[in-house]
Write a protein that holds these residues in place. Structure first.
Motif, PDB file in Angstrom:
ATOM      1  N   TYR A   1       0.866  -1.179   0.000  1.00 19.75           N
ATOM      2  CA  TYR A   1       0.000   0.000   0.000  1.00 19.75           C
ATOM      3  C   TYR A   1       0.901   1.227   0.000  1.00 19.75           C
ATOM      4  CZ  TYR A   1      -3.325  -3.543   1.431  1.00 19.75           C
ATOM      5  OH  TYR A   1      -4.088  -4.691   1.482  1.00 19.75           O
ATOM      6  N   VAL A   2       0.582   2.191  -0.852  1.00 16.83           N
ATOM      7  CA  VAL A   2       1.411   3.392  -0.984  1.00 16.83           C
ATOM      8  C   VAL A   2       0.564   4.629  -0.742  1.00 16.83           C
ATOM      9  CG1 VAL A   2       2.917   4.740  -2.490  1.00 16.83           C
ATOM     10  CG2 VAL A   2       2.903   2.229  -2.665  1.00 16.83           C
ATOM     11  N   HIS A   3       0.993   5.435   0.221  1.00 18.77           N
ATOM     12  CA  HIS A   3       0.362   6.734   0.493  1.00 18.77           C
ATOM     13  C   HIS A   3       1.341   7.816   0.046  1.00 18.77           C
ATOM     14  CE1 HIS A   3      -1.029  10.293   2.621  1.00 18.77           C
ATOM     15  NE2 HIS A   3      -2.134   9.659   3.001  1.00 18.77           N
ATOM     16  N   ALA A   4       1.053   8.435  -1.101  1.00 16.25           N
ATOM     17  CA  ALA A   4       1.917   9.494  -1.646  1.00 16.25           C
ATOM     18  C   ALA A   4       1.213  10.834  -1.434  1.00 16.25           C
ATOM     19  CB  ALA A   4       2.178   9.247  -3.125  1.00 16.25           C
ATOM     20  N   SER A   5       1.790  11.693  -0.627  1.00 14.09           N
ATOM     21  CA  SER A   5       1.094  12.894  -0.174  1.00 14.09           C
ATOM     22  C   SER A   5       1.256  14.109  -1.077  1.00 14.09           C
ATOM     23  CB  SER A   5       1.565  13.258   1.240  1.00 14.09           C
ATOM     24  OG  SER A   5       2.960  13.509   1.241  1.00 14.09           O
TER      25      SER A   5
ATOM     26  N   GLN B   1      -2.631  15.512   1.866  1.00  9.34           N
ATOM     27  CA  GLN B   1      -1.402  16.232   2.198  1.00  9.34           C
ATOM     28  C   GLN B   1      -0.937  15.893   3.602  1.00  9.34           C
ATOM     29  OE1 GLN B   1      -1.746  20.486   2.016  1.00  9.34           O
ATOM     30  NE2 GLN B   1       0.457  20.832   2.040  1.00  9.34           N
ATOM     31  N   VAL B   2       0.375  15.751   3.754  1.00  4.96           N
ATOM     32  CA  VAL B   2       0.984  15.452   5.045  1.00  4.96           C
ATOM     33  C   VAL B   2       1.982  16.548   5.378  1.00  4.96           C
ATOM     34  CG1 VAL B   2       2.485  13.867   6.304  1.00  4.96           C
ATOM     35  CG2 VAL B   2       0.692  12.962   4.814  1.00  4.96           C
ATOM     36  N   VAL B   3       1.860  17.102   6.583  1.00  6.27           N
ATOM     37  CA  VAL B   3       2.776  18.137   7.048  1.00  6.27           C
ATOM     38  C   VAL B   3       3.569  17.577   8.218  1.00  6.27           C
ATOM     39  CG1 VAL B   3       3.004  20.473   7.982  1.00  6.27           C
ATOM     40  CG2 VAL B   3       1.192  19.955   6.314  1.00  6.27           C
ATOM     41  N   TRP B   4       4.889  17.658   8.129  1.00  3.80           N
ATOM     42  CA  TRP B   4       5.743  17.108   9.181  1.00  3.80           C
ATOM     43  C   TRP B   4       5.391  17.744  10.528  1.00  3.80           C
ATOM     44  CZ3 TRP B   4       9.296  19.318  12.573  1.00  3.80           C
ATOM     45  CH2 TRP B   4      10.082  18.403  13.293  1.00  3.80           C
ATOM     46  N   GLY B   5       5.264  16.890  11.534  1.00  8.45           N
ATOM     47  CA  GLY B   5       5.023  17.351  12.893  1.00  8.45           C
ATOM     48  C   GLY B   5       3.563  17.544  13.237  1.00  8.45           C
TER      49      GLY B   5
END
Length: 391
Positions: free
Chosen positions: A136-140, A160-164
């Motif tokens: 499974y691949v989650h590409a943000s 979208q993924v934001v670090w932290g």
């Protein structure tokens, strides 16, 4: 004459009879005060520094029944309705017999901003083991272009993924939700785009599939990067005594994956109150949510270390990156020889916490995967893989 004699008798009587008494001041019993002070000091010292013998039990509550045993128990906190419901669901899931599959599989869940630079290495890793794994691949950020047939059409709906921020935890849960749809997936591994396998498929499959625990990193850090990130807004459900830290790269059994998806109560506390900059704290949700959650609901069910190795020796915000000149047979063998998990607290004491990596009670190597390898290392890893990946 009689009168005179009578007067003398009266005077004499007055001298004999006691008049108003003037007692000398009472002496203070100083010896009693000194004795009481000595006993108090002795009891305090005996409690703080108990002797290493059975007689110490009378003075110390450490290791035996002492003063604390005489005190009334601290009243248990009354749980909220949401806590009662959450605990009932989690308890029933954990107490249910594990699902048995005729074709148990490992779910490899890749969390990446885009392309996976090590797909060719993973392709070599997966070859010959079809039917025993899922991808499974989650590409943000960008839709990846795949170089391996095992990754084609394995992209899930991503965000979208934001670090932290909590979006990192959301991505982890999104991967778990998709992987749980396959009833044959029995163990779930979270990997990044910079992760590489350290062993061949069979070794990793057996290590994870037949483990009696999940591998979730979890330790207590009293320093500013640990408990210093805790917020009282998490009360009453999340107390500071349960607040834990750990790497986000987990590997967990199906039952644990299900309770993570079932949880909304504790997740919402981290969503709302574990954020960079909130109340002057830099709380990183993906480093605290799962370690704290499992510390509260099933502390004995996790290993307290991650099977993914990362080098924090540079003591920066991000771990050490491996470049082409770093990648050698010796480096990979050194990583696979580590059989003790080590954590260092972030306070002034820099306390080193270490414990052996126990697999079903037997000490074994801690790490099955490693990160952060840069894309330029691919060819070298492909060349070395068959040599270093054999146990």
């Amino acid at each position: 004459m009689k009168t005179s004699k009578g007067w003398r008798i009266s005077i004499g009587d007055m001298q004999i009879l006691p008049g108003s008494r003037h007692r000398a001041p009472m002496r203070k019993p100083m010896w009693i005060i000194v004795l009481v002070l000595f006993v108090c000091v002795f009891l305090i010292c005996a409690y703080i520094y108990p002797p290493h013998s059975s007689t110490a039990c009378f003075f110390s509550s450490r290791g035996c029944k002492g003063i604390s045993a005489w005190l009334p128990p601290v009243p248990a906190r009354q749980y909220t309705d949401a806590e009662i419901a959450s605990r009932a669901v989690i308890r029933d899931i954990l107490s249910s017999p594990p699902i048995v599959s005729k074709n148990p599989k490992l779910a490899f869940m890749f969390l990446s901003p885009g392309d996976l630079p090590f797909e060719r290495l993973w392709d070599k890793f997966f070859q010959g083991h079809e039917g025993k794994f899922s991808v499974y691949v989650h590409a943000s950020k960008t839709k990846p272009v795949h170089a391996s047939r095992y990754f084609v059409d394995r992209d899930i709906r991503s965000d979208q993924v934001v670090w932290g921020k909590i979006s990192m935890v959301d991505a982890e849960r999104r991967l778990l939700a998709n992987a749980l749809q396959d009833p044959d997936n029995m163990h779930f591994v979270l990997l990044s785009d910079s992760c590489v396998p350290l062993y061949n498929f069979d070794y990793i499959y057996n290590y994870l599939m037949y483990s009696n625990i999940s591998f979730v990193d979890c330790f207590k850090d009293p320093g500013p990067h640990g408990n210093g990130r805790y917020s009282d807004h998490m009360l009453p459900e999340v107390e500071v005594k349960d607040f834990r830290k750990g790497a986000q790269w987990f590997s967990m059994k199906r039952q644990h994956a299900i309770i993570v998806m079932a949880d909304n109560l504790y997740y919402s506390k981290f969503r709302d109150y574990c954020q960079p900059g909130l109340d002057g704290r830099n709380c990183i949700a993906d480093e605290h949510y799962l370690p704290t959650f499992f510390q509260m609901v099933d502390p004995g069910g996790i290993a307290n270390w991650s099977v993914t190795h990362v080098d924090w020796s540079e003591r920066k915000w991000h771990p050490k990156s491996y470049r082409e000149h770093d990648v050698t047979y010796e480096l990979l063998r050194n990583i696979t020889s580590i059989d003790v998990s080590v954590h260092v607290t972030s306070d002034e004491k820099r306390e080193v916490q270490s414990w052996p990596c126990l697999w079903n009670g037997v000490q074994k190597p801690c790490y099955l995967f490693a990160r952060k390898f840069t894309p330029e290392t691919l060819n070298k890893l492909l060349h070395l893989f068959s040599n270093y990946s054999t146990p």
